[in-house]
Design a protein around this motif. Sequence first.
Motif, mmCIF file in Angstrom:
data_model
loop_
_atom_site.group_PDB
_atom_site.id
_atom_site.type_symbol
_atom_site.label_atom_id
_atom_site.label_comp_id
_atom_site.label_asym_id
_atom_site.label_seq_id
_atom_site.Cartn_x
_atom_site.Cartn_y
_atom_site.Cartn_z
ATOM 1 N N LEU A 28 65.755 -28.458 -21.089
ATOM 2 C CA LEU A 28 64.358 -28.314 -20.664
ATOM 3 C C LEU A 28 64.071 -26.887 -20.207
ATOM 4 O O LEU A 28 63.016 -26.329 -20.510
ATOM 5 C CB LEU A 28 64.024 -29.294 -19.539
ATOM 6 C CG LEU A 28 63.899 -30.756 -19.932
ATOM 7 C CD1 LEU A 28 63.680 -31.617 -18.687
ATOM 8 C CD2 LEU A 28 62.777 -30.962 -20.924
ATOM 9 N N GLU A 29 65.016 -26.288 -19.486
ATOM 10 C CA GLU A 29 64.845 -24.905 -19.042
ATOM 11 C C GLU A 29 64.768 -23.957 -20.235
ATOM 12 O O GLU A 29 63.918 -23.071 -20.280
ATOM 13 C CB GLU A 29 65.999 -24.514 -18.127
ATOM 14 C CG GLU A 29 65.856 -23.133 -17.516
ATOM 15 C CD GLU A 29 67.001 -22.790 -16.580
ATOM 16 O OE1 GLU A 29 67.447 -21.626 -16.622
ATOM 17 O OE2 GLU A 29 67.447 -23.677 -15.823
ATOM 18 N N GLN A 31 63.813 -24.722 -23.257
ATOM 19 C CA GLN A 31 62.552 -24.989 -23.947
ATOM 20 C C GLN A 31 61.390 -24.298 -23.230
ATOM 21 O O GLN A 31 60.509 -23.731 -23.877
ATOM 22 C CB GLN A 31 62.300 -26.482 -24.057
ATOM 23 C CG GLN A 31 63.218 -27.177 -25.029
ATOM 24 C CD GLN A 31 63.072 -28.682 -25.023
ATOM 25 O OE1 GLN A 31 62.670 -29.285 -24.015
ATOM 26 N NE2 GLN A 31 63.422 -29.313 -26.137
ATOM 27 N N THR A 32 61.394 -24.335 -21.917
ATOM 28 C CA THR A 32 60.339 -23.677 -21.146
ATOM 29 C C THR A 32 60.382 -22.176 -21.360
ATOM 30 O O THR A 32 59.341 -21.541 -21.558
ATOM 31 C CB THR A 32 60.466 -24.016 -19.644
ATOM 32 O OG1 THR A 32 60.327 -25.430 -19.488
ATOM 33 C CG2 THR A 32 59.407 -23.307 -18.826
ATOM 34 N N GLU A 33 61.576 -21.603 -21.347
ATOM 35 C CA GLU A 33 61.721 -20.165 -21.597
ATOM 36 C C GLU A 33 61.186 -19.799 -22.979
ATOM 37 O O GLU A 33 60.512 -18.779 -23.139
ATOM 38 C CB GLU A 33 63.177 -19.735 -21.469
ATOM 39 C CG GLU A 33 63.693 -19.752 -20.045
ATOM 40 C CD GLU A 33 65.199 -19.520 -19.947
ATOM 41 O OE1 GLU A 33 65.848 -19.246 -20.998
ATOM 42 O OE2 GLU A 33 65.729 -19.622 -18.833
ATOM 43 N N LYS A 35 58.872 -21.429 -24.672
ATOM 44 C CA LYS A 35 57.413 -21.563 -24.632
ATOM 45 C C LYS A 35 56.780 -20.338 -23.973
ATOM 46 O O LYS A 35 55.756 -19.837 -24.449
ATOM 47 C CB LYS A 35 57.002 -22.826 -23.874
ATOM 48 C CG LYS A 35 57.289 -24.104 -24.604
ATOM 49 C CD LYS A 35 56.951 -25.312 -23.734
ATOM 50 C CE LYS A 35 57.385 -26.596 -24.391
ATOM 51 N NZ LYS A 35 57.145 -27.764 -23.510
ATOM 52 N N VAL A 36 57.381 -19.877 -22.881
ATOM 53 C CA VAL A 36 56.874 -18.688 -22.186
ATOM 54 C C VAL A 36 56.917 -17.485 -23.116
ATOM 55 O O VAL A 36 55.941 -16.744 -23.238
ATOM 56 C CB VAL A 36 57.667 -18.424 -20.882
ATOM 57 C CG1 VAL A 36 57.404 -17.029 -20.342
ATOM 58 C CG2 VAL A 36 57.325 -19.471 -19.829
ATOM 59 N N LEU A 69 53.853 -20.689 -16.974
ATOM 60 C CA LEU A 69 53.148 -21.221 -18.149
ATOM 61 C C LEU A 69 51.672 -21.477 -17.877
ATOM 62 O O LEU A 69 50.833 -21.215 -18.736
ATOM 63 C CB LEU A 69 53.797 -22.521 -18.621
ATOM 64 C CG LEU A 69 54.922 -22.393 -19.634
ATOM 65 C CD1 LEU A 69 55.543 -23.751 -19.914
ATOM 66 C CD2 LEU A 69 54.443 -21.760 -20.911
#
Length: 94
Positions: A28-29, A31-33, A35-36, A69
């Motif tokens: 998840l981390e 994936q967030t990185e 997306k950012v 985000l």
Amino acid sequence: MFAELPGVWSLWKRALEGWNVRVSQQVLEWQTEAKVDLLRAKLLRVLEVHCEAKSPTDVASAVQASADLEQLSRWFDAALMAKSYDEFRAAIKA
């Protein structure tokens, strides 16, 4: 992730029987990185297209410095409306 190493998939599958684990905090981390990073790039691209010029250093630095985000999403919306970097700067300060 490690379950995909050669020869261990069946071992992992057996070891995790009965567990209800569907989400990895590490994945998840990552994936967030991702997306950012993507949102930063798209935001700068929208600005360059709308403003018909390369992003000034202060704007590019501000965008690259943000890892939030929600903030980047608000800035992206502002970039869609901005016709100049001054308009964008004013919008994100408001």
